[in-house]
Design a protein around this motif. Structure first.
Motif, PDB file in Angstrom:
ATOM      1  N   UNK A 117       0.835  -1.214   0.000  1.00 46.14           N
ATOM      2  CA  UNK A 117       0.000   0.000   0.000  1.00 46.14           C
ATOM      3  C   UNK A 117       0.868   1.260   0.000  1.00 46.14           C
ATOM      4  N   UNK A 118       1.926   1.248   0.795  1.00 44.36           N
ATOM      5  CA  UNK A 118       2.814   2.413   0.868  1.00 44.36           C
ATOM      6  C   UNK A 118       3.518   2.644  -0.469  1.00 44.36           C
ATOM      7  N   UNK A 119       3.983   1.562  -1.095  1.00 46.92           N
ATOM      8  CA  UNK A 119       4.714   1.694  -2.357  1.00 46.92           C
ATOM      9  C   UNK A 119       3.796   2.052  -3.526  1.00 46.92           C
ATOM     10  N   UNK A 120       2.483   1.808  -3.344  1.00 48.83           N
ATOM     11  CA  UNK A 120       1.519   2.136  -4.396  1.00 48.83           C
ATOM     12  C   UNK A 120       0.711   3.395  -4.062  1.00 48.83           C
ATOM     13  N   UNK A 121       0.997   4.002  -2.906  1.00 38.87           N
ATOM     14  CA  UNK A 121       0.272   5.194  -2.476  1.00 38.87           C
ATOM     15  C   UNK A 121       0.842   6.453  -3.113  1.00 38.87           C
ATOM     16  N   UNK A 122       0.416   7.635  -2.635  1.00 32.38           N
ATOM     17  CA  UNK A 122       0.916   8.899  -3.183  1.00 32.38           C
ATOM     18  C   UNK A 122       2.452   8.950  -3.149  1.00 32.38           C
ATOM     19  N   UNK A 123       3.063   9.266  -4.294  1.00 26.72           N
ATOM     20  CA  UNK A 123       4.529   9.327  -4.426  1.00 26.72           C
ATOM     21  C   UNK A 123       5.212   7.989  -4.159  1.00 26.72           C
ATOM     22  N   UNK A 124       4.460   6.907  -4.220  1.00 25.84           N
ATOM     23  CA  UNK A 124       5.025   5.572  -3.976  1.00 25.84           C
ATOM     24  C   UNK A 124       6.055   5.189  -5.029  1.00 25.84           C
ATOM     25  N   UNK A 125       7.070   4.424  -4.577  1.00 21.24           N
ATOM     26  CA  UNK A 125       8.199   4.118  -5.477  1.00 21.24           C
ATOM     27  C   UNK A 125       7.822   3.215  -6.655  1.00 21.24           C
ATOM     28  N   UNK A 126       6.674   2.520  -6.566  1.00 20.68           N
ATOM     29  CA  UNK A 126       6.290   1.627  -7.659  1.00 20.68           C
ATOM     30  C   UNK A 126       5.426   2.292  -8.726  1.00 20.68           C
TER      31      UNK A 126
END
Length: 202
Positions: A39-48
């Protein structure tokens, strides 16, 4: 050099896995939550986001991945799902490795992985713990969720390793069909046992 005992925690939808993971964390066991990492990596400005947008144009925006848009692109398409997993899984693996480095001195660590068996992750942990409840309890919990339908529930179940198979592949089963206090006492007893075994192995 001693390393932590790695517990793999899993369970089918509605079985109470997140609740049990929180109980381990409250008891002092470091927890790596694979879903939260995604969720964090796909959230706002997430690296993925750049890689996902490149592979699936129109699936991301200022708020991160548009789960509905991405879902429509990969739903029912094994090749597209595999393409998405090839982006997400290595990134989660790197996060997990960092987590292990940061908690190298802990006697126990826990990986909270919904699809532990489905992804073969059960082979990469020391102890497999499955959370389980009677089918009618599971059904009641899941159908009480906002937006959930019987069709969605049955589709999700079809993607997951059956509960009976998970139980058969587990080293330990936590029964979440009981009260929260009873479940917590099972968790604490298991932590005590694993601490004891880890100490004996030193």
């Amino acid at each position: 050099m001693r390393r932590p005992v790695i517990i793999g925690l899993t369970g089918s939808i509605g079985m109470g896995k997140s609740t049990v993971a929180a109980m381990f964390e409250e008891a002092g066991v470091p927890v790596f939550d694979a879903d939260a990492a995604v969720r964090a990596m796909q959230g706002p400005d997430g690296e993925l986001l750049p890689a996902i947008e490149a592979a699936f144009p129109g699936s991301t925006g200022p708020k991160g991945v548009n789960r509905e848009a991405l879902g429509k692109l990969v739903f029912g398409d094994k090749d597209k799902l595999a393409e998405l997993e090839a982006i997400v899984h290595p990134a989660v693996g790197r996060k997990r490795a960092t987590f292990l480095e940061e908690n190298a001195q802990a006697p126990l660590v826990l990986f909270d992985i919904p699809l532990l068996f489905e992804g073969g992750g059960n082979k990469a942990v020391d102890v497999v713990v499955v959370v389980s409840a009677p089918a009618e309890v599971q059904r009641e919990r899941v159908l009480a969720r906002p937006g959930m339908t019987i069709e969605k529930f049955e589709h999700i179940l079809g993607l997951q390793t059956p509960d009976a198979d998970k139980r058969a592949g587990a080293d330990y089963v936590i029964d979440t069909g009981a009260t929260l206090e009873e479940t917590k006492s099972q968790v604490h007893a298991l932590i005590k046992q694993l601490h004891s075994e880890a100490g004996a192995a030193d």
